[in-house]
Design an enzyme around this catalytic site. Structure first.
Site, PDB file in Angstrom:
ATOM      1  N   GLU A 173       0.796  -1.231   0.000  1.00  0.00           N
ATOM      2  CA  GLU A 173       0.000   0.000   0.000  1.00  0.00           C
ATOM      3  C   GLU A 173       0.828   1.281   0.000  1.00  0.00           C
ATOM      4  O   GLU A 173       0.601   2.187   0.800  1.00  0.00           O
ATOM      5  CB  GLU A 173      -0.957  -0.031   1.187  1.00  0.00           C
ATOM      6  CG  GLU A 173      -1.872  -1.245   1.142  1.00  0.00           C
ATOM      7  CD  GLU A 173      -2.802  -1.372   2.348  1.00  0.00           C
ATOM      8  OE1 GLU A 173      -2.723  -0.536   3.262  1.00  0.00           O
ATOM      9  OE2 GLU A 173      -3.616  -2.310   2.360  1.00  0.00           O
ATOM     10  N   ASN A 214       1.978  -5.223  -3.136  1.00  0.00           N
ATOM     11  CA  ASN A 214       0.568  -5.484  -2.839  1.00  0.00           C
ATOM     12  C   ASN A 214      -0.177  -4.186  -2.566  1.00  0.00           C
ATOM     13  O   ASN A 214       0.309  -3.342  -1.825  1.00  0.00           O
ATOM     14  CB  ASN A 214       0.505  -6.375  -1.587  1.00  0.00           C
ATOM     15  CG  ASN A 214      -0.862  -6.931  -1.327  1.00  0.00           C
ATOM     16  OD1 ASN A 214      -1.467  -7.515  -2.216  1.00  0.00           O
ATOM     17  ND2 ASN A 214      -1.358  -6.776  -0.114  1.00  0.00           N
ATOM     18  N   HIS A 251     -10.555  -5.574  -2.673  1.00  0.00           N
ATOM     19  CA  HIS A 251     -11.658  -5.345  -1.730  1.00  0.00           C
ATOM     20  C   HIS A 251     -12.717  -4.554  -2.495  1.00  0.00           C
ATOM     21  O   HIS A 251     -12.559  -3.349  -2.716  1.00  0.00           O
ATOM     22  CB  HIS A 251     -11.177  -4.528  -0.529  1.00  0.00           C
ATOM     23  CG  HIS A 251     -10.202  -5.247   0.340  1.00  0.00           C
ATOM     24  ND1 HIS A 251     -10.556  -6.295   1.156  1.00  0.00           N
ATOM     25  CD2 HIS A 251      -8.865  -5.081   0.515  1.00  0.00           C
ATOM     26  CE1 HIS A 251      -9.493  -6.729   1.812  1.00  0.00           C
ATOM     27  NE2 HIS A 251      -8.447  -6.017   1.430  1.00  0.00           N
ATOM     28  N   GLU A 280      -6.608 -10.376  -1.383  1.00  0.00           N
ATOM     29  CA  GLU A 280      -7.448 -10.116  -0.196  1.00  0.00           C
ATOM     30  C   GLU A 280      -8.905  -9.985  -0.611  1.00  0.00           C
ATOM     31  O   GLU A 280      -9.627  -9.109  -0.134  1.00  0.00           O
ATOM     32  CB  GLU A 280      -6.994  -8.840   0.506  1.00  0.00           C
ATOM     33  CG  GLU A 280      -5.551  -8.862   0.944  1.00  0.00           C
ATOM     34  CD  GLU A 280      -5.129  -7.600   1.693  1.00  0.00           C
ATOM     35  OE1 GLU A 280      -5.996  -6.803   2.098  1.00  0.00           O
ATOM     36  OE2 GLU A 280      -3.919  -7.414   1.865  1.00  0.00           O
ATOM     37  N   ASP A 282     -12.611  -9.698  -1.088  1.00  0.00           N
ATOM     38  CA  ASP A 282     -13.939  -9.722  -0.460  1.00  0.00           C
ATOM     39  C   ASP A 282     -14.828  -8.790  -1.256  1.00  0.00           C
ATOM     40  O   ASP A 282     -14.352  -7.835  -1.875  1.00  0.00           O
ATOM     41  CB  ASP A 282     -13.925  -9.404   1.047  1.00  0.00           C
ATOM     42  CG  ASP A 282     -13.076  -8.211   1.454  1.00  0.00           C
ATOM     43  OD1 ASP A 282     -13.015  -7.229   0.683  1.00  0.00           O
ATOM     44  OD2 ASP A 282     -12.488  -8.241   2.548  1.00  0.00           O
TER      45      ASP A 282
END
Ligand code: 9MR
Length: 490
Positions: A173, A214, A251, A280, A282
């Site tokens: 990030e 990432n 996400h 990750e 979702d």
């Protein structure tokens, strides 16, 4: 501001926090880290779990695991049955692993690691350098002492897990949410080269791990942040900064929604010569259709190596169960989204074992981004790898292919394949046709004599099972070439 390491999963930031995500990885060449591609079967033999279904096309299906839930048998039963790649949700982060400067603590990271390997799973490491979840001592540092602390942290954690981690999220990030540039942080203020220093440090610390960048909100190809990260990866590849993979956290929610250009994003990163992973995943609301789309987009790109969902049941999600973001409900039942993912995985064509999928021009972006990268996949990989004579039983063979090229330089990969007997130690040799030279080489030890190059196995990848293979890679100066490669083993 970030959510602290000791925050509960449901403790989240306002929207910017919800849009955060993590990284990806790739398959290690280590024996401890075996390629899922070895699993194959008839196309009509549908697998009944996510991990087995993903393995049919050489991919993995993973989840984030929390050490605090390893005593929950419903949780571990589902996780063990369905997933074959594990990410520690918080336990390998900076504040967890180095709570005091120079004092490392791997208690909870090891609990997750041990649970994973004892159950036959691989592990993604998350994460080594990040502006969040820094322990207090690190937050108070700046300048050269922070830079040194980052290097020491990477070395400390990676040496503990050396040879055991398939993919490390080296940097997490680091990009600004909207302008395509770097995020301001204490790490960024140590100098713009902090990211490449982190990657170089990581390569030296554990050459077997695939090293990933990432981030969240780099899923939509038209977004400036996506382009910013793309340009950094392209620059790293062109200069030989060791990066192996990009993690799209993915996400998804109404403000950061799945877009049909996601496949373009995945294929565009892959065309730079890196693996891509969805790290990750979702989806707020849990749309079965969106879950299927995400899965199919990964399956469409050979170098999309796997998908990790960020938790097991809805009640395990950092977003809270009421957003219904995962594949199992809070009682552990399979949701419609689960079925759609499983069906998509089962519909993918099986692949033959190949630890290193090649990038083909068909993966080129079919859509132009609104901010077109200045250099696009005209750097197309070679489609005709060199062939060496077929191996004698017990011997080995090797091929070279061009992964990427640019004016004055290139990146190549050599695949070393064992014959019908296992190989214990190997040496490959080739001669450059036109004055090429190697600038950086990994997964091997080189000796250069004029235009002749000899590369011996690294200490960790000399053993290849019968019919198996391993790869080494390098960046070179000059025009890309694929001379024939000979392979010998003792
Ligand atoms: O799921 C994690 C949650 O338990 C923590 O409180 C939070 C702290 O920042 O981190 C969450 O995981 C994040 C991941 O490490 C990086 N990308 C975004 C994830 C969700 O916030």
């Amino acid at each position: 501001m970030g959510v602290r390491a000791n925050s509960r999963p449901g403790t989240r930031q306002p929207f910017t926090g919800m849009r955060r995500a993590l990284a990806v990885g790739a398959l290690s060449v280590l024996g401890a880290v075996t390629a899922f591609a070895a699993v194959s079967g008839p196309a009509d033999a549908a697998a009944s779990t996510l991990g087995a279904a993903a393995a049919q096309s050489g991919r993995y299906f993973g989840t984030a695991i929390s050490a605090s839930k390893l005593g929950d048998s419903q949780y571990t039963t589902i996780a063990n049955r369905e997933f074959n790649m594990i990410t520690a949700e918080n336990e390998m982060k900076i504040d967890a692993t180095e709570p005091n400067r120079g004092q490392f603590n791997f208690t909870n990271g090891d609990r997750i690691y041990n649970w994973a390997v004892q159950n036959g799973k691989q592990v993604r490491g998350h994460t080594l350098a990040w502006h969040q979840q820094q322990p207090g001592w690190m937050q108070s540092l700046s300048g050269s002492s922070l830079r040194q602390a980052m290097i020491d942290h990477i070395n400390g954690v990676m040496s503990h897990y050396k040879g055991k981690i398939a993919y490390w999220d080296v940097v997490n990030e680091a990009f600004d949410d909207s302008n395509g540039g770097r995020r301001d942080s204490n790490l960024q203020r140590t100098g713009n080269d902090w990211i490449e220093v982190a990657f170089r440090t990581a390569r030296a610390a554990d050459p077997a791990a695939k090293l990933c960048y990432n981030d969240y909100n780099i899923d939509n190809w038209s977004w400036a942040k996506t382009q910013g990260v793309y340009n950094m990866v392209r620059d790293f590849k062109s200069r030989g900064v060791p990066i192996d993979c990009v993690g799209l956290q993915s996400h998804f929610n109404s403000q950061s929604a799945y877009n049909s250009n996601y496949r373009t994003t995945i294929s565009s990163f892959a065309a730079l010569g890196v693996d891509v992973a969805i790290t990750e995943l979702d989806i707020q609301g849990g749309s079965a259709q969106t879950y299927a789309n995400v899965t199919n987009d990964c399956l469409a790109v050979p170098r999309c190596v796997g998908i990790t969902v960020w938790g097991v049941r809805d009640s395990d999600s950092w977003l809270g169960a009421n957003t219904s973001p995962l594949l199992f409900d809070s009682s552990g039942n399979k949701k419609a989204a689960y079925t759609s993912v499983l069906n998509a995985l089962n519909a993918a064509p099986p692949v033959s074992p190949s630890p290193s999928p090649s990038v083909s021009p068909s993966q080129s972006p079919s859509q132009s981004p609104s901010q077109s990268p200045s250099q696009s996949p005209s750097q197309s990989p070679s489609q005709s790898p060199s062939q060496s004579p077929s191996a004698e039983p017990g011997g080995c063979s090797a091929t070279m292919r061009t992964v990427n090229s640019w004016p004055g330089g290139f990146q190549s990969e050599v695949t070393v394949t064992a014959g019908s007997a296992p190989v214990n130690g190997w040496t490959v040799n080739w001669t450059w046709p036109g004055g090429q030279s190697i600038s950086s080489l990994w997964n091997g030890q080189q000796t250069v004599s004029g235009s002749n190059v000899t590369v011996r196995n690294a200490p960790y990848n000399g053993s290849i099972s019968a019919g198996g293979s391993t790869t080494l890679g390098f960046t070179g100066n000059g025009s890309a070439a694929t001379p024939s490669v000979t392979c010998t083993s003792p």
